[in-house]
Structure formats: C-alpha cells, structure tokens
Design a protein around this motif. Structure first.
Motif, PDB file in Angstrom:
ATOM      1  N   LYS A 273       0.833  -1.207   0.000  1.00 23.51           N
ATOM      2  CA  LYS A 273       0.000   0.000   0.000  1.00 23.51           C
ATOM      3  C   LYS A 273       0.868   1.257   0.000  1.00 23.51           C
ATOM      4  CE  LYS A 273      -3.924  -2.182   2.350  1.00 23.51           C
ATOM      5  NZ  LYS A 273      -4.722  -2.233   3.610  1.00 23.51           N
ATOM      6  N   LEU A 274       2.002   1.201   0.700  1.00 21.83           N
ATOM      7  CA  LEU A 274       2.909   2.347   0.703  1.00 21.83           C
ATOM      8  C   LEU A 274       3.420   2.614  -0.707  1.00 21.83           C
ATOM      9  CD1 LEU A 274       4.490   4.492   2.290  1.00 21.83           C
ATOM     10  CD2 LEU A 274       6.301   2.792   2.610  1.00 21.83           C
ATOM     11  N   PHE A 275       3.771   1.556  -1.419  1.00 24.49           N
ATOM     12  CA  PHE A 275       4.226   1.712  -2.804  1.00 24.49           C
ATOM     13  C   PHE A 275       3.147   2.396  -3.635  1.00 24.49           C
ATOM     14  CE2 PHE A 275       4.935   0.375  -7.172  1.00 24.49           C
ATOM     15  CZ  PHE A 275       6.309   0.527  -7.323  1.00 24.49           C
ATOM     16  N   GLN A 276       1.908   1.960  -3.480  1.00 26.55           N
ATOM     17  CA  GLN A 276       0.803   2.551  -4.234  1.00 26.55           C
ATOM     18  C   GLN A 276       0.572   4.008  -3.830  1.00 26.55           C
ATOM     19  OE1 GLN A 276      -1.736  -1.239  -3.382  1.00 26.55           O
ATOM     20  NE2 GLN A 276      -2.754  -0.184  -5.077  1.00 26.55           N
ATOM     21  N   ARG A 277       0.708   4.285  -2.545  1.00 27.55           N
ATOM     22  CA  ARG A 277       0.499   5.660  -2.074  1.00 27.55           C
ATOM     23  C   ARG A 277       1.604   6.590  -2.568  1.00 27.55           C
ATOM     24  NH1 ARG A 277      -1.764   3.055   3.042  1.00 27.55           N
ATOM     25  NH2 ARG A 277      -3.974   3.638   2.942  1.00 27.55           N
ATOM     26  N   VAL A 278       2.821   6.086  -2.626  1.00 32.39           N
ATOM     27  CA  VAL A 278       3.924   6.923  -3.105  1.00 32.39           C
ATOM     28  C   VAL A 278       3.794   7.176  -4.608  1.00 32.39           C
ATOM     29  CG1 VAL A 278       6.442   7.066  -3.370  1.00 32.39           C
ATOM     30  CG2 VAL A 278       5.458   6.318  -1.210  1.00 32.39           C
TER      31      VAL A 278
END
Length: 312
Positions: A273-278
């Motif tokens: 999810k962090l990858f997607q948010r970044v």
C-alpha cells in the motif's frame, strides 16, 4: 533539535535541504517529526516553522522588535507567538524576513506561514534548481522574491499543497495499479502472501512492472511517477529499497520491513500500500511542480536587512 521538537505532542514542521557538498543534486523535504540528519546526502539542514524555548529562558531572550539580518531565526531570538506552561513558541521566519516580503508585495497581506510555504514551493521549482545548481552544491539556498505578487501566491499555495502531500503520504489514496495475484483473488490473500523480501523490476527496461513477491506482481505503474526524485533517486525506488528484508553484514542484525508492517501498522500489506500511495504522491507532486510559473526574480528590491535573503 530540542528547540524544534522539545517534547512529545509539541507539533512543528521543518523544511529539510541537502547540506553542502552533495553530489546527487539538491533535494528538499518537509517533516513533522525528528529525522535522521543523514537522510539526505551530505547531511540535512533543517529550518523550522516554529522554535520553542523553555519559559524560564524565553522571558529573558524575547525581543519584541527583533530585526535580524536572517530570513530564518536562530533559537535564541525571534518574536514570541504562543506559549504554554513549559515552552514559548516563536516564529522560525524572522520579523525582518517578513518585512522583506511585505516591501516586495506592499499591496498584499502576508503572514510568516505564507513565506514559509513560499520557500517550500520555490525550492521545488525546476527552474530554480537548474538556475542555481552550482550555488546549491556549495552553499545553502538563497530565497529571492519573485516579481509578481500573483507568482508569490502560486509558489506559497504550491508549498502548502506539497507539504500536505509529503507529510501525509501514508494516508493518501492508493494508486489503482493492476495487481496480478496468480491463481488467488486479491481478497483471498492472507498475511503471508504479502511478505516481501525485495521488490524488483520484472524487466530493467520497463519500470511499469514490479515483482513484489512470488504471489504479487504490480503492473501498470505510470512511468511519470518515477520523475519525482528525492536525494538522487525516484521516491518509488526508495520504497522498493527500504521495504525489504536486509541483514547488516558486520553485526548480523536483520532489518525486516514486514515486522514493522505487522507489529506497528497492523497491516501485512503495508509495504504494498505504501508503494501505491507513493505513486499517488509522486504524480501529484510532479503535477504541482510542472504547474509552477517560470522563475521571474525581482532584481530592484532592497535586500537589507536580509543579507540577500539567505535561508539561515
């Protein structure tokens, strides 16, 4: 740092820039918490929105008519703005710094926060970084006034918008990439299916596909997201590097991002999810940066008492 974050619950924001001698180019970030001063190449220099002093010391050091020669205050001076039982909060932007901008835009009503976010917006300008690349490698940034008040407000609003994006990167919407989960549906994945050891590109020539682990492949990543570069590397590639399992060679200490995901964030899918948010943060950041006006600097302004508006 005690004058910036004196205790838990004392909120603040600070602009962090690369220090002198950086070879990967100039970078700027904003933080609302203590940082590792080595997070940026050559060390980070930090300039806060507020400065805190214990009240026993603050009463003796506050000067109501403080007119320093700096744009950003040092911890021992600047006018008081707010106090509680233990600390007095003072502005990071000096009175002299505010006056400098008020002279430049005499028909406008400016606050020190407006100037603070103007600085953050300006330091993201590709025009600014290109024009002053040589200076930025050898000295701290100098903050000029743009000619038009309308441009000042564009940079200031951009700085505010960028700050909200960069400070709240963990809560922005996940970018809707395509997740290839093989024979399982996404809602059938368990915690162990999100375990990540090291993300990698499926093909070095195509960064639109990232292999997350043996169960998940991230597809349809917009290539524009890689244009947002921090400390010499796209923000997305920092996520790929840090959300992993690594072992320190000398000590044997294991750094496992999955433990942080489960024990602290209570979500095994946090790295994904962090990858997607970044991705979202990177795209929105570049949208704001690309919309900034051309840097048109006022050259006929009196720079005293700012010492050419140096950011120190």
């Amino acid at each position: 740092m005690p004058c910036i974050f004196p205790s838990a619950g004392m909120g603040n924001r600070m602009i962090c820039v690369t220090s002198l001698g950086a070879k990967k180019g100039f970078s700027v970030l904003i933080s609302k918490a203590l940082i590792d001063l080595n997070m940026l190449e050559a060390g980070a220099q930090c300039f806060p929105l507020k400065l805190y002093e214990k009240n026993s010391l603050a009463d003796a050091s506050i000067k109501t008519n403080d007119m320093q020669d700096e744009l950003v205050a040092n911890p021992q001076s600047s006018s008081s703005t707010k106090s509680n039982t233990q600390y007095t909060a003072k502005d990071g932007i000096t009175d002299a710094g505010l006056v400098h901008f008020q002279i430049a835009y005499s028909t406008e009503i400016l606050t020190k926060e407006d100037v603070f976010y103007y600085i953050y917006g300006l330091l993201h300008s590709e025009d600014y970084k290109k024009r002053y690349a040589d200076n930025l490698s050898k000295e701290l940034p100098r903050i000029p006034c743009v000619k038009k008040a309308s441009d000042f407000w564009i940079f200031s609003k951009a700085g505010r918008d960028l700050a909200e994006l960069h400070l709240n990167y963990e809560t922005v919407n996940c970018y809707p990439v395509k997740l290839d989960t093989g024979n399982k549906k996404l809602n059938e994945l368990g915690d162990k299916d999100y375990y990540v050891e090291k993300m990698r590109f499926a093909n070095k020539e195509d960064k639109s596909v990232v292999v997350y682990n043996n169960h998940i492949t991230i597809k349809e990543i917009p290539l524009e997201a890689y244009e947002y570069v921090v400390n010499g590397k796209p923000a997305l590639e920092w996520v790929m590097e840090r959300q992993a399992v690594t072992t320190h060679k000398e000590s044997g200490i294991v750094n496992d991002a999955n433990l942080w995901a489960i024990e602290t964030m209570n979500d095994a899918a946090y790295p994904l999810k962090l990858f997607q948010r970044v991705i979202t943060v990177s795209l929105e950041t570049m949208k704001i940066i690309n919309a900034l006006p051309r840097l048109d600097i006022a050259t006929n302004l009196i720079t005293n008492p700012i010492k050419d508006s140096t950011l120190v």
